[in-house]
Design an enzyme around this catalytic site. Sequence first.
Site, short mmCIF file in Angstrom:
data_model
loop_
_atom_site.label_atom_id
_atom_site.label_comp_id
_atom_site.label_asym_id
_atom_site.label_seq_id
_atom_site.Cartn_x
_atom_site.Cartn_y
_atom_site.Cartn_z
N LYS A 78 -3.78 -7.20 2.84
CA LYS A 78 -3.27 -6.04 2.11
C LYS A 78 -3.42 -4.78 2.96
CE LYS A 78 -3.82 -3.76 -2.40
NZ LYS A 78 -4.55 -3.83 -3.69
N SER A 152 -1.45 -3.84 -7.34
CA SER A 152 -0.96 -3.27 -6.10
C SER A 152 -0.98 -4.25 -4.92
CB SER A 152 -1.81 -2.05 -5.74
OG SER A 152 -3.15 -2.40 -5.48
N SER A 176 -5.30 -5.24 -9.72
CA SER A 176 -4.38 -5.31 -8.59
C SER A 176 -4.31 -6.65 -7.88
CB SER A 176 -4.71 -4.22 -7.56
OG SER A 176 -4.42 -2.96 -8.09
#
Length: 447
Positions: A78, A152, A176
Amino acid sequence: MTDWAGRTATEIAAAVREKRVTPREVVAEHLALIERLDGGVGAFRAVRAPAALAEADEVGAREDLAELPLAGVPVAVKDNLAVRGESTRLGSAATPDTPADVDHVTVARLRAAGAVVVGLTNVPELCVFGTTEGVHGTARNPWDPTRSAGGSSGGSAAAVAAGMVPLALGNDGMGSLRIPAANCGLVTVKPGHGVVPAGIGEGDWFGMSENGPLATTVADARLMLTVLADGALPDRGDSGALRVAASLRSPLAGVTVSRPYANAVRGAAEVLMKAGHQVRRADPPYPASLSVTALAHWTAGTSVDARDLDRRLLAGRTRVHAAVGRRFVGAVSTGEARERLRGRLEPFFAEYDVLLTPALARRSPKAGPWHERGWLRNVVANSAYSPFTPPWNLTGWPAMTVPLGTLPSGAPCAVQLVGRPGSEAALLELAGRIEALRPWRRTAPPA
Protein backbone atom coordinates in the site's frame (compact mmCIF):
# COMPACT_ATOMS: atom_id res chain seq x y z
CA MET A 1 4.72 -24.36 -18.43
CA THR A 2 3.19 -24.23 -14.94
CA ASP A 3 0.85 -21.30 -14.36
CA TRP A 4 1.84 -19.62 -11.07
CA ALA A 5 -0.40 -16.57 -11.25
CA GLY A 6 -3.54 -17.33 -9.29
CA ARG A 7 -1.75 -19.79 -6.99
CA THR A 8 -1.67 -19.18 -3.26
CA ALA A 9 1.37 -17.81 -1.50
CA THR A 10 1.65 -21.07 0.40
CA GLU A 11 1.84 -23.05 -2.85
CA ILE A 12 4.32 -20.67 -4.47
CA ALA A 13 6.66 -20.55 -1.49
CA ALA A 14 6.71 -24.33 -1.19
CA ALA A 15 7.54 -24.71 -4.89
CA VAL A 16 10.35 -22.15 -4.68
CA ARG A 17 11.83 -23.74 -1.56
CA GLU A 18 11.79 -27.11 -3.30
CA LYS A 19 13.34 -25.53 -6.43
CA ARG A 20 10.46 -26.58 -8.66
CA VAL A 21 10.35 -22.98 -9.89
CA THR A 22 12.62 -19.97 -9.52
CA PRO A 23 11.59 -16.67 -7.93
CA ARG A 24 12.31 -14.93 -11.24
CA GLU A 25 9.88 -17.18 -13.11
CA VAL A 26 7.16 -16.56 -10.54
CA VAL A 27 7.69 -12.80 -10.44
CA ALA A 28 7.95 -12.48 -14.22
CA GLU A 29 4.63 -14.25 -14.68
CA HIS A 30 2.90 -11.95 -12.21
CA LEU A 31 4.44 -8.85 -13.78
CA ALA A 32 3.11 -9.98 -17.16
CA LEU A 33 -0.37 -10.31 -15.68
CA ILE A 34 -0.12 -6.85 -14.12
CA GLU A 35 0.81 -5.40 -17.51
CA ARG A 36 -2.16 -7.15 -19.11
CA LEU A 37 -4.85 -6.46 -16.51
CA ASP A 38 -4.06 -3.37 -14.49
CA GLY A 39 -5.17 -0.88 -17.11
CA GLY A 40 -8.74 -1.97 -16.38
CA VAL A 41 -8.33 -2.53 -12.64
CA GLY A 42 -6.23 0.42 -11.47
CA ALA A 43 -4.57 -1.42 -8.61
CA PHE A 44 -1.03 -0.04 -8.93
CA ARG A 45 0.38 3.46 -8.58
CA ALA A 46 3.86 2.19 -9.44
CA VAL A 47 5.15 -1.14 -10.76
CA ARG A 48 8.78 -2.07 -10.01
CA ALA A 49 9.36 -4.50 -12.86
CA PRO A 50 13.18 -4.29 -13.33
CA ALA A 51 13.83 -3.93 -9.59
CA ALA A 52 11.48 -6.79 -8.74
CA LEU A 53 13.16 -9.15 -11.19
CA ALA A 54 16.58 -8.24 -9.80
CA GLU A 55 15.34 -8.81 -6.26
CA ALA A 56 13.81 -12.13 -7.29
CA ASP A 57 17.24 -13.25 -8.46
CA GLU A 58 18.67 -12.22 -5.09
CA VAL A 59 16.07 -14.32 -3.30
CA GLY A 60 16.86 -17.28 -5.53
CA ALA A 61 20.53 -17.02 -4.58
CA ARG A 62 19.96 -16.87 -0.83
CA GLU A 63 21.59 -19.64 1.18
CA ASP A 64 18.55 -19.85 3.43
CA LEU A 65 16.09 -20.25 0.54
CA ALA A 66 14.79 -23.57 1.86
CA GLU A 67 13.79 -21.91 5.14
CA LEU A 68 12.00 -18.80 3.82
CA PRO A 69 8.26 -18.77 4.61
CA LEU A 70 7.49 -16.44 1.65
CA ALA A 71 10.21 -17.64 -0.73
CA GLY A 72 9.74 -15.90 -4.07
CA VAL A 73 6.20 -14.73 -3.33
CA PRO A 74 5.25 -11.50 -5.19
CA VAL A 75 3.64 -8.93 -2.89
CA ALA A 76 2.15 -5.48 -3.39
CA VAL A 77 2.51 -2.72 -0.80
CA LYS A 78 0.00 0.00 0.00
CA ASP A 79 1.30 3.43 -0.99
CA ASN A 80 1.50 4.78 2.54
CA LEU A 81 4.33 2.47 3.66
CA ALA A 82 7.94 3.10 2.73
CA VAL A 83 9.59 0.86 0.14
CA ARG A 84 13.30 1.49 -0.23
CA GLY A 85 14.08 3.32 -3.47
CA GLU A 86 10.44 4.29 -4.14
CA SER A 87 8.45 7.39 -3.25
CA THR A 88 5.48 7.19 -0.90
CA ARG A 89 2.72 9.37 -2.32
CA LEU A 90 -0.37 8.52 -0.20
CA GLY A 91 -2.59 9.09 -3.22
CA SER A 92 -1.83 12.81 -3.23
CA ALA A 93 -0.28 15.54 -5.36
CA ALA A 94 0.76 17.28 -2.11
CA THR A 95 3.29 14.65 -1.03
CA PRO A 96 6.94 14.73 -2.21
CA ASP A 97 8.09 12.40 -4.97
CA THR A 98 11.20 11.47 -2.98
CA PRO A 99 12.52 7.88 -2.81
CA ALA A 100 12.57 6.30 0.65
CA ASP A 101 15.99 5.46 2.09
CA VAL A 102 14.79 2.42 4.06
CA ASP A 103 11.87 0.00 4.09
CA HIS A 104 9.06 0.29 6.57
CA VAL A 105 9.55 -2.41 9.21
CA THR A 106 6.67 -4.50 7.82
CA VAL A 107 8.11 -4.34 4.31
CA ALA A 108 11.51 -5.31 5.70
CA ARG A 109 9.97 -8.33 7.43
CA LEU A 110 8.28 -9.45 4.22
CA ARG A 111 11.54 -9.16 2.30
CA ALA A 112 13.47 -10.98 5.02
CA ALA A 113 10.94 -13.82 4.65
CA GLY A 114 11.69 -14.05 0.91
CA ALA A 115 8.87 -11.95 -0.57
CA VAL A 116 9.46 -9.73 -3.60
CA VAL A 117 7.78 -6.31 -3.76
CA VAL A 118 6.40 -5.84 -7.28
CA GLY A 119 4.73 -2.47 -6.79
CA LEU A 120 2.93 0.13 -4.72
CA THR A 121 -0.85 0.23 -4.79
CA ASN A 122 -3.36 3.03 -5.21
CA VAL A 123 -5.05 4.66 -2.24
CA PRO A 124 -7.46 7.58 -1.78
CA GLU A 125 -5.70 10.77 -0.80
CA LEU A 126 -4.11 10.41 2.66
CA CYS A 127 -5.96 7.08 2.93
CA VAL A 128 -9.05 8.84 4.22
CA PHE A 129 -12.03 7.33 2.42
CA GLY A 130 -13.68 3.97 1.78
CA THR A 131 -13.31 4.26 -1.99
CA THR A 132 -10.00 4.47 -3.86
CA GLU A 133 -9.57 7.15 -6.50
CA GLY A 134 -7.54 10.30 -7.03
CA VAL A 135 -4.73 11.85 -9.02
CA HIS A 136 -2.90 8.52 -9.30
CA GLY A 137 -5.82 6.40 -10.49
CA THR A 138 -9.05 4.61 -9.58
CA ALA A 139 -9.06 1.09 -8.12
CA ARG A 140 -12.01 -1.00 -9.32
CA ASN A 141 -13.42 -4.23 -7.97
CA PRO A 142 -12.20 -7.00 -10.32
CA TRP A 143 -15.45 -8.91 -9.72
CA ASP A 144 -17.55 -5.90 -10.78
CA PRO A 145 -15.46 -3.15 -12.44
CA THR A 146 -18.38 -0.73 -12.33
CA ARG A 147 -17.91 -0.62 -8.53
CA SER A 148 -15.14 0.74 -6.35
CA ALA A 149 -12.71 -1.76 -4.87
CA GLY A 150 -13.24 0.07 -1.57
CA GLY A 151 -10.65 1.83 0.49
CA SER A 152 -8.36 2.82 1.62
CA SER A 153 -6.36 -0.34 0.83
CA GLY A 154 -8.35 -0.57 -2.38
CA GLY A 155 -5.45 -0.96 -4.77
CA SER A 156 -3.93 -3.71 -2.65
CA ALA A 157 -7.22 -5.61 -2.52
CA ALA A 158 -7.84 -5.21 -6.25
CA ALA A 159 -4.36 -6.52 -7.04
CA VAL A 160 -4.90 -9.69 -5.03
CA ALA A 161 -8.47 -10.27 -6.22
CA ALA A 162 -7.36 -10.01 -9.86
CA GLY A 163 -4.56 -12.54 -9.28
CA MET A 164 -1.83 -9.99 -10.00
CA VAL A 165 -0.21 -10.88 -6.66
CA PRO A 166 -1.11 -13.59 -4.12
CA LEU A 167 -0.56 -11.25 -1.15
CA ALA A 168 -0.67 -7.55 -0.46
CA LEU A 169 0.17 -5.38 2.51
CA GLY A 170 -2.38 -2.83 3.67
CA ASN A 171 -3.52 -1.12 6.82
CA ASP A 172 -6.74 -0.31 8.62
CA GLY A 173 -7.62 2.84 10.56
CA MET A 174 -11.42 2.76 10.22
CA GLY A 175 -11.90 -0.38 8.14
CA SER A 176 -9.34 0.20 5.39
CA LEU A 177 -8.39 -3.49 5.16
CA ARG A 178 -11.78 -5.03 5.88
CA ILE A 179 -13.83 -2.82 3.54
CA PRO A 180 -11.89 -3.59 0.32
CA ALA A 181 -11.39 -7.22 1.35
CA ALA A 182 -15.15 -7.61 1.72
CA ASN A 183 -15.78 -5.96 -1.64
CA CYS A 184 -13.17 -8.05 -3.44
CA GLY A 185 -13.72 -11.49 -1.89
CA LEU A 186 -10.55 -11.61 0.20
CA VAL A 187 -9.50 -12.67 3.67
CA THR A 188 -7.93 -10.03 5.88
CA VAL A 189 -7.06 -9.49 9.51
CA LYS A 190 -6.86 -6.17 11.31
CA PRO A 191 -4.72 -7.34 14.21
CA GLY A 192 -5.17 -6.08 17.72
CA HIS A 193 -3.07 -3.19 18.89
CA GLY A 194 0.62 -4.04 19.22
CA VAL A 195 0.60 -7.39 17.39
CA VAL A 196 2.18 -5.93 14.22
CA PRO A 197 4.30 -2.75 14.13
CA ALA A 198 2.25 0.22 12.92
CA GLY A 199 4.26 3.35 12.10
CA ILE A 200 1.60 4.64 9.70
CA GLY A 201 1.91 8.38 9.27
CA GLU A 202 2.21 10.58 12.35
CA GLY A 203 0.77 8.73 15.33
CA ASP A 204 -1.12 5.95 13.53
CA TRP A 205 -4.38 7.91 13.71
CA PHE A 206 -4.04 8.09 17.50
CA GLY A 207 -3.14 4.41 17.69
CA MET A 208 -6.13 3.15 15.70
CA SER A 209 -4.30 2.10 12.50
CA GLU A 210 -2.84 -1.38 12.13
CA ASN A 211 -0.94 -3.08 9.31
CA GLY A 212 -2.19 -6.42 8.04
CA PRO A 213 -2.45 -8.91 5.18
CA LEU A 214 -4.77 -9.19 2.20
CA ALA A 215 -4.97 -12.75 0.87
CA THR A 216 -7.21 -15.15 -1.00
CA THR A 217 -7.20 -17.87 1.67
CA VAL A 218 -7.20 -18.08 5.45
CA ALA A 219 -3.95 -20.06 5.34
CA ASP A 220 -2.23 -17.30 3.37
CA ALA A 221 -3.58 -14.60 5.68
CA ARG A 222 -2.30 -16.53 8.70
CA LEU A 223 1.10 -17.05 7.04
CA MET A 224 1.55 -13.37 6.19
CA LEU A 225 0.28 -12.20 9.58
CA THR A 226 2.81 -14.48 11.28
CA VAL A 227 5.61 -12.90 9.23
CA LEU A 228 4.39 -9.37 9.95
CA ALA A 229 4.12 -10.15 13.67
CA ASP A 230 7.62 -11.70 13.58
CA GLY A 231 6.50 -14.82 15.36
CA ALA A 232 3.77 -17.38 15.78
CA LEU A 233 0.38 -16.16 16.92
CA PRO A 234 -0.63 -17.44 20.36
CA ASP A 235 -3.04 -20.36 20.17
CA ARG A 236 -6.27 -20.05 22.08
CA GLY A 237 -6.13 -21.84 25.40
CA ASP A 238 -8.49 -24.72 24.58
CA SER A 239 -10.14 -26.35 21.60
CA GLY A 240 -13.66 -26.22 23.02
CA ALA A 241 -16.68 -24.50 21.59
CA LEU A 242 -16.55 -20.73 21.26
CA ARG A 243 -19.43 -18.49 22.29
CA VAL A 244 -20.39 -16.49 19.19
CA ALA A 245 -22.80 -13.55 19.15
CA ALA A 246 -24.42 -12.96 15.75
CA SER A 247 -25.65 -9.40 15.20
CA LEU A 248 -27.22 -7.52 12.31
CA ARG A 249 -27.50 -4.25 14.22
CA SER A 250 -25.55 -1.40 12.66
CA PRO A 251 -23.24 0.44 15.07
CA LEU A 252 -24.35 3.68 13.37
CA ALA A 253 -27.99 4.55 13.94
CA GLY A 254 -30.23 4.62 10.89
CA VAL A 255 -28.13 2.37 8.64
CA THR A 256 -29.94 -0.76 7.43
CA VAL A 257 -28.33 -3.98 6.23
CA SER A 258 -29.12 -5.24 2.75
CA ARG A 259 -30.41 -8.77 2.30
CA PRO A 260 -27.22 -10.38 0.90
CA TYR A 261 -25.15 -9.25 3.89
CA ALA A 262 -27.84 -10.34 6.36
CA ASN A 263 -27.99 -13.72 4.62
CA ALA A 264 -24.19 -13.99 4.85
CA VAL A 265 -24.35 -13.66 8.64
CA ARG A 266 -27.07 -16.30 8.82
CA GLY A 267 -24.99 -18.60 6.62
CA ALA A 268 -21.91 -18.11 8.75
CA ALA A 269 -23.90 -18.75 11.93
CA GLU A 270 -25.17 -22.01 10.45
CA VAL A 271 -21.64 -23.09 9.53
CA LEU A 272 -20.28 -22.30 12.98
CA MET A 273 -23.13 -24.09 14.75
CA LYS A 274 -22.50 -27.19 12.62
CA ALA A 275 -18.86 -26.96 13.67
CA GLY A 276 -19.93 -27.20 17.30
CA HIS A 277 -19.71 -23.57 18.36
CA GLN A 278 -22.43 -21.88 20.43
CA VAL A 279 -24.09 -19.17 18.33
CA ARG A 280 -26.74 -16.82 19.67
CA ARG A 281 -28.39 -13.69 18.33
CA ALA A 282 -27.10 -10.81 20.47
CA ASP A 283 -26.37 -7.13 19.80
CA PRO A 284 -23.44 -5.27 21.35
CA PRO A 285 -24.42 -2.23 23.44
CA TYR A 286 -23.17 0.37 20.99
CA PRO A 287 -23.54 3.85 22.50
CA ALA A 288 -25.70 6.42 20.73
CA SER A 289 -22.65 8.69 20.61
CA LEU A 290 -20.61 6.23 18.54
CA SER A 291 -21.14 8.05 15.25
CA VAL A 292 -19.83 11.30 16.72
CA THR A 293 -16.86 9.53 18.32
CA ALA A 294 -16.00 7.82 15.05
CA LEU A 295 -16.28 11.04 13.03
CA ALA A 296 -14.10 12.95 15.51
CA HIS A 297 -11.31 10.36 15.39
CA TRP A 298 -11.57 9.88 11.61
CA THR A 299 -11.26 13.58 10.85
CA ALA A 300 -8.70 14.33 13.56
CA GLY A 301 -6.36 11.67 12.17
CA THR A 302 -6.52 13.30 8.75
CA SER A 303 -5.92 16.72 10.27
CA VAL A 304 -2.65 15.49 11.78
CA ASP A 305 -1.55 13.80 8.54
CA ALA A 306 -2.28 16.95 6.50
CA ARG A 307 -0.58 19.32 8.92
CA ASP A 308 2.66 19.82 6.96
CA LEU A 309 1.25 19.53 3.43
CA ASP A 310 0.37 22.31 0.99
CA ARG A 311 -3.40 22.41 1.34
CA ARG A 312 -3.73 24.02 -2.08
CA LEU A 313 -2.62 20.70 -3.59
CA LEU A 314 -5.13 18.60 -1.64
CA ALA A 315 -8.50 17.58 -3.04
CA GLY A 316 -11.48 19.50 -1.69
CA ARG A 317 -12.89 16.57 0.27
CA THR A 318 -9.54 16.07 2.01
CA ARG A 319 -9.21 19.77 2.91
CA VAL A 320 -12.65 19.81 4.49
CA HIS A 321 -12.03 16.53 6.33
CA ALA A 322 -8.81 17.90 7.81
CA ALA A 323 -10.43 21.24 8.69
CA VAL A 324 -13.28 19.51 10.52
CA GLY A 325 -10.77 17.36 12.37
CA ARG A 326 -8.66 20.23 13.68
CA ARG A 327 -11.28 21.08 16.30
CA PHE A 328 -11.23 17.48 17.59
CA VAL A 329 -7.49 16.81 17.84
CA GLY A 330 -7.15 17.90 21.46
CA ALA A 331 -10.08 15.86 22.75
CA VAL A 332 -9.19 12.80 20.69
CA SER A 333 -5.58 12.88 21.89
CA THR A 334 -6.63 12.13 25.47
CA GLY A 335 -7.97 8.70 24.50
CA GLU A 336 -10.87 9.11 26.93
CA ALA A 337 -13.62 8.43 24.38
CA ARG A 338 -11.94 5.22 23.27
CA GLU A 339 -11.51 4.07 26.85
CA ARG A 340 -15.19 4.69 27.56
CA LEU A 341 -16.16 2.66 24.50
CA ARG A 342 -13.95 -0.23 25.59
CA GLY A 343 -15.47 -0.12 29.03
CA ARG A 344 -18.97 -0.25 27.59
CA LEU A 345 -18.21 -3.21 25.30
CA GLU A 346 -15.99 -5.31 27.58
CA PRO A 347 -18.90 -6.92 29.51
CA PHE A 348 -20.38 -8.08 26.19
CA PHE A 349 -17.07 -9.70 25.24
CA ALA A 350 -16.87 -11.32 28.67
CA GLU A 351 -20.12 -13.10 27.81
CA TYR A 352 -19.18 -13.87 24.20
CA ASP A 353 -15.82 -14.86 22.72
CA VAL A 354 -16.51 -13.63 19.19
CA LEU A 355 -18.89 -11.20 17.50
CA LEU A 356 -20.19 -12.10 14.03
CA THR A 357 -21.54 -9.23 11.90
CA PRO A 358 -21.96 -8.32 8.25
CA ALA A 359 -18.71 -6.99 6.84
CA LEU A 360 -20.62 -4.22 5.05
CA ALA A 361 -24.21 -2.99 4.96
CA ARG A 362 -24.39 -2.95 1.16
CA ARG A 363 -22.17 -3.09 -1.92
CA SER A 364 -19.61 -0.40 -2.57
CA PRO A 365 -20.42 2.82 -4.45
CA LYS A 366 -19.96 3.01 -8.19
CA ALA A 367 -16.37 3.58 -9.24
CA GLY A 368 -15.88 7.19 -10.26
CA PRO A 369 -14.29 10.53 -9.42
CA TRP A 370 -15.29 10.63 -5.78
CA HIS A 371 -12.26 12.83 -5.08
CA GLU A 372 -13.95 15.55 -7.14
CA ARG A 373 -17.20 15.33 -5.19
CA GLY A 374 -18.15 17.12 -2.02
CA TRP A 375 -17.03 16.13 1.45
CA LEU A 376 -20.51 15.48 2.85
CA ARG A 377 -21.46 13.31 -0.11
CA ASN A 378 -18.33 11.20 0.47
CA VAL A 379 -18.95 10.87 4.20
CA VAL A 380 -22.58 9.86 3.73
CA ALA A 381 -21.70 7.29 1.04
CA ASN A 382 -18.92 5.79 3.16
CA SER A 383 -21.00 5.61 6.33
CA ALA A 384 -24.01 4.11 4.58
CA TYR A 385 -22.13 1.11 3.24
CA SER A 386 -19.41 0.48 5.84
CA PRO A 387 -20.75 1.13 9.37
CA PHE A 388 -19.49 -2.13 10.93
CA THR A 389 -15.74 -1.55 10.88
CA PRO A 390 -14.90 1.64 12.87
CA PRO A 391 -15.76 0.46 16.42
CA TRP A 392 -12.93 -2.06 16.41
CA ASN A 393 -10.29 0.52 15.49
CA LEU A 394 -11.58 2.66 18.35
CA THR A 395 -11.29 -0.25 20.80
CA GLY A 396 -8.04 -1.57 19.29
CA TRP A 397 -9.38 -5.14 19.20
CA PRO A 398 -8.75 -7.65 16.38
CA ALA A 399 -11.26 -8.02 13.56
CA MET A 400 -11.24 -9.80 10.23
CA THR A 401 -13.40 -10.45 7.19
CA VAL A 402 -13.96 -13.63 5.22
CA PRO A 403 -16.02 -13.98 2.02
CA LEU A 404 -19.34 -15.82 2.16
CA GLY A 405 -22.11 -15.70 -0.42
CA THR A 406 -22.65 -13.41 -3.38
CA LEU A 407 -24.39 -10.21 -4.33
CA PRO A 408 -26.95 -10.15 -7.17
CA SER A 409 -24.16 -8.97 -9.49
CA GLY A 410 -22.14 -12.12 -8.75
CA ALA A 411 -19.56 -10.17 -6.75
CA PRO A 412 -18.65 -11.53 -3.32
CA CYS A 413 -20.35 -10.86 -0.02
CA ALA A 414 -18.58 -11.19 3.35
CA VAL A 415 -18.88 -11.34 7.13
CA GLN A 416 -16.81 -9.79 9.90
CA LEU A 417 -15.47 -11.58 12.98
CA VAL A 418 -14.40 -9.57 16.04
CA GLY A 419 -12.67 -10.78 19.18
CA ARG A 420 -11.01 -9.72 22.41
CA PRO A 421 -7.34 -8.72 22.49
CA GLY A 422 -5.12 -11.69 21.64
CA SER A 423 -7.85 -13.61 19.79
CA GLU A 424 -6.35 -13.45 16.28
CA ALA A 425 -5.80 -17.24 16.21
CA ALA A 426 -9.39 -17.92 17.28
CA LEU A 427 -10.75 -15.62 14.58
CA LEU A 428 -8.60 -17.32 11.94
CA GLU A 429 -9.85 -20.71 13.15
CA LEU A 430 -13.48 -19.66 12.69
CA ALA A 431 -12.73 -18.08 9.33
CA GLY A 432 -11.08 -21.31 8.21
CA ARG A 433 -14.21 -23.24 9.10
CA ILE A 434 -16.36 -20.82 7.07
CA GLU A 435 -13.93 -21.03 4.16
CA ALA A 436 -13.92 -24.84 4.22
CA LEU A 437 -17.70 -25.22 4.20
CA ARG A 438 -18.60 -22.20 2.07
CA PRO A 439 -15.63 -21.80 -0.29
CA TRP A 440 -15.26 -18.76 -2.52
CA ARG A 441 -13.42 -18.72 -5.84
CA ARG A 442 -9.95 -17.34 -5.13
CA THR A 443 -9.52 -14.79 -7.91
CA ALA A 444 -11.85 -12.93 -10.27
CA PRO A 445 -12.08 -14.01 -13.90
CA PRO A 446 -9.90 -11.83 -16.14
CA ALA A 447 -11.74 -8.82 -17.49
